[in-house]
Write an enzyme that holds these catalytic residues in place. Sequence first.
Site, PDB file in Angstrom:
ATOM      1  N   ASP A  29       0.864  -1.189   0.000  1.00 21.49           N
ATOM      2  CA  ASP A  29       0.000   0.000   0.000  1.00 21.49           C
ATOM      3  C   ASP A  29       0.902   1.240   0.000  1.00 21.49           C
ATOM      4  O   ASP A  29       0.864   2.060   0.893  1.00 21.49           O
ATOM      5  CB  ASP A  29      -0.975  -0.006   1.181  1.00 21.49           C
ATOM      6  CG  ASP A  29      -0.280  -0.025   2.536  1.00 21.49           C
ATOM      7  OD1 ASP A  29       0.854  -0.542   2.624  1.00 21.49           O
ATOM      8  OD2 ASP A  29      -0.860   0.472   3.523  1.00 21.49           O
ATOM      9  N   ASP A  81       7.702   3.259   3.461  1.00 20.33           N
ATOM     10  CA  ASP A  81       8.466   2.047   3.742  1.00 20.33           C
ATOM     11  C   ASP A  81       8.148   0.954   2.723  1.00 20.33           C
ATOM     12  O   ASP A  81       9.011   0.130   2.392  1.00 20.33           O
ATOM     13  CB  ASP A  81       8.266   1.555   5.171  1.00 20.33           C
ATOM     14  CG  ASP A  81       6.803   1.400   5.565  1.00 20.33           C
ATOM     15  OD1 ASP A  81       5.931   2.041   4.944  1.00 20.33           O
ATOM     16  OD2 ASP A  81       6.528   0.657   6.525  1.00 20.33           O
ATOM     17  N   ASP A  82       6.918   0.955   2.177  1.00 26.03           N
ATOM     18  CA  ASP A  82       6.596   0.032   1.078  1.00 26.03           C
ATOM     19  C   ASP A  82       7.527   0.285  -0.107  1.00 26.03           C
ATOM     20  O   ASP A  82       7.968  -0.662  -0.772  1.00 26.03           O
ATOM     21  CB  ASP A  82       5.159   0.219   0.591  1.00 26.03           C
ATOM     22  CG  ASP A  82       4.131   0.144   1.690  1.00 26.03           C
ATOM     23  OD1 ASP A  82       3.396  -0.837   1.751  1.00 26.03           O
ATOM     24  OD2 ASP A  82       4.053   1.098   2.486  1.00 26.03           O
ATOM     25  N   ASN A  87       0.098   1.548  17.083  1.00 25.46           N
ATOM     26  CA  ASN A  87       0.189   2.898  16.522  1.00 25.46           C
ATOM     27  C   ASN A  87      -1.154   3.483  16.076  1.00 25.46           C
ATOM     28  O   ASN A  87      -1.322   4.695  16.050  1.00 25.46           O
ATOM     29  CB  ASN A  87       1.215   2.976  15.377  1.00 25.46           C
ATOM     30  CG  ASN A  87       0.920   2.038  14.227  1.00 25.46           C
ATOM     31  OD1 ASN A  87      -0.173   1.474  14.111  1.00 25.46           O
ATOM     32  ND2 ASN A  87       1.900   1.855  13.342  1.00 25.46           N
ATOM     33  N   GLU A 129      -2.295  -1.955  15.423  1.00 27.20           N
ATOM     34  CA  GLU A 129      -1.346  -1.478  14.405  1.00 27.20           C
ATOM     35  C   GLU A 129      -2.116  -1.209  13.123  1.00 27.20           C
ATOM     36  O   GLU A 129      -3.114  -1.873  12.837  1.00 27.20           O
ATOM     37  CB  GLU A 129      -0.253  -2.536  14.195  1.00 27.20           C
ATOM     38  CG  GLU A 129       0.755  -2.227  13.104  1.00 27.20           C
ATOM     39  CD  GLU A 129       0.268  -2.657  11.723  1.00 27.20           C
ATOM     40  OE1 GLU A 129       0.721  -2.040  10.734  1.00 27.20           O
ATOM     41  OE2 GLU A 129      -0.559  -3.589  11.638  1.00 27.20           O
ATOM     42  N   ASN A 188      -1.940  -1.717   9.707  1.00 27.24           N
ATOM     43  CA  ASN A 188      -2.297  -2.689   8.665  1.00 27.24           C
ATOM     44  C   ASN A 188      -3.419  -3.612   9.107  1.00 27.24           C
ATOM     45  O   ASN A 188      -4.282  -3.980   8.305  1.00 27.24           O
ATOM     46  CB  ASN A 188      -1.079  -3.513   8.256  1.00 27.24           C
ATOM     47  CG  ASN A 188      -0.110  -2.748   7.394  1.00 27.24           C
ATOM     48  OD1 ASN A 188      -0.439  -1.693   6.862  1.00 27.24           O
ATOM     49  ND2 ASN A 188       1.098  -3.265   7.261  1.00 27.24           N
ATOM     50  N   HIS A 246       9.436  -0.402   8.543  1.00 28.36           N
ATOM     51  CA  HIS A 246       8.761  -1.670   8.803  1.00 28.36           C
ATOM     52  C   HIS A 246       8.855  -2.679   7.651  1.00 28.36           C
ATOM     53  O   HIS A 246       9.353  -3.801   7.817  1.00 28.36           O
ATOM     54  CB  HIS A 246       7.281  -1.420   9.104  1.00 28.36           C
ATOM     55  CG  HIS A 246       7.014  -0.330  10.083  1.00 28.36           C
ATOM     56  ND1 HIS A 246       7.201  -0.472  11.432  1.00 28.36           N
ATOM     57  CD2 HIS A 246       6.562   0.946   9.897  1.00 28.36           C
ATOM     58  CE1 HIS A 246       6.875   0.656  12.054  1.00 28.36           C
ATOM     59  NE2 HIS A 246       6.481   1.528  11.137  1.00 28.36           N
ATOM     60  N   ASP A 247       8.349  -2.288   6.494  1.00 28.71           N
ATOM     61  CA  ASP A 247       8.082  -3.253   5.430  1.00 28.71           C
ATOM     62  C   ASP A 247       9.318  -3.943   4.849  1.00 28.71           C
ATOM     63  O   ASP A 247       9.283  -5.150   4.573  1.00 28.71           O
ATOM     64  CB  ASP A 247       7.280  -2.577   4.308  1.00 28.71           C
ATOM     65  CG  ASP A 247       5.931  -2.069   4.796  1.00 28.71           C
ATOM     66  OD1 ASP A 247       5.503  -2.475   5.892  1.00 28.71           O
ATOM     67  OD2 ASP A 247       5.302  -1.264   4.087  1.00 28.71           O
TER      68      ASP A 247
END
Length: 324
Positions: free
Chosen positions: A10, A14-15, A169, A175, A177, A254-255
Amino acid sequence: MSRKVILDVDTGSDDAVAIMLAALHPEIDLVAVCSVKGNQPLANTTENTKRVLDLVKSDVPLYKGCKFPVVRDVCPWRIEFDNRATAVDENGKPFYIHQDFNSLPESTRKEEAKPASVFYAEYFAEPKDTTIVAVGPLTNLATAILINPDMVENVEELVIMGGGDIDANSSSCSEFNIFADPEAAQLVFQAGFKRIVLCPLDVTHKAMVTKDDCKRFVEIGTPAALFADKMCQTRIEVHTQCQPLTLPDACALHDPLCIAYLIDPSVITKMEYLHVDVSLSGMTDGATIVDHRYFQNNRNVHICYDGDRKKFVDIMCDAFKLSK
């Protein structure tokens, strides 16, 4: 031998780094990318994904995914939280970790005609030595399972960025997602995949990227490295103002950690096999409920709790050097 991967994103800052890492690293054979609504509306995440694929000169097919969560948007009584951390620049202007559109040139690339969920259902109609890495809401996967429930037996491994055992978060206990489509997440966790590895906030808040790491990206100087530096600098500023981490001048990225795990599993230094459910109502909506009881016998998810942040950065640097 490289690992075949389908990446579900998405995009997102970070993606974007995860896409570049997967497209560039020789240990990853990127089969396809699927977009989904999440950090931004679907049109934005799809366009942002195209732009990143253009940057790294990847011609992998892109499948446009789901525009809405499975259930959440038709439930007006669901609790909504303001989950977008807002920082301000030196002029007092607000900015965010995820911009509406990233700063790369607009893409002329066309996505595939087939929807992402149909692609999944058909691709995994028979066993494949292919791993799915899902780093956004799990809507595409949940919808694909509804189309073809047997596909779960044909996926080599499913790696997910999402959830949090302690860290959160989007609310005090969720979280983003998972919170964005909790029904999809619950369906995926309970679907019977051979192996699910979950990278929650508990580990991604430890495998951090610092300003000193960004200097390494700048020294590499390739398009991917410089774009990663730009994404990380924004994230560092937002974290510094809104969510300081245990290291100063650092951000959670993250990702890409999910991709790094496939390249070198030793980047994850603590993992536990436990049972995970997702809360679907009230103040705990979207929370990942982790059962730590030692005698429980219905374990379904391998949860990552700690990682080697220096090794993580080294893996990204190795990939960024290959960008042209």
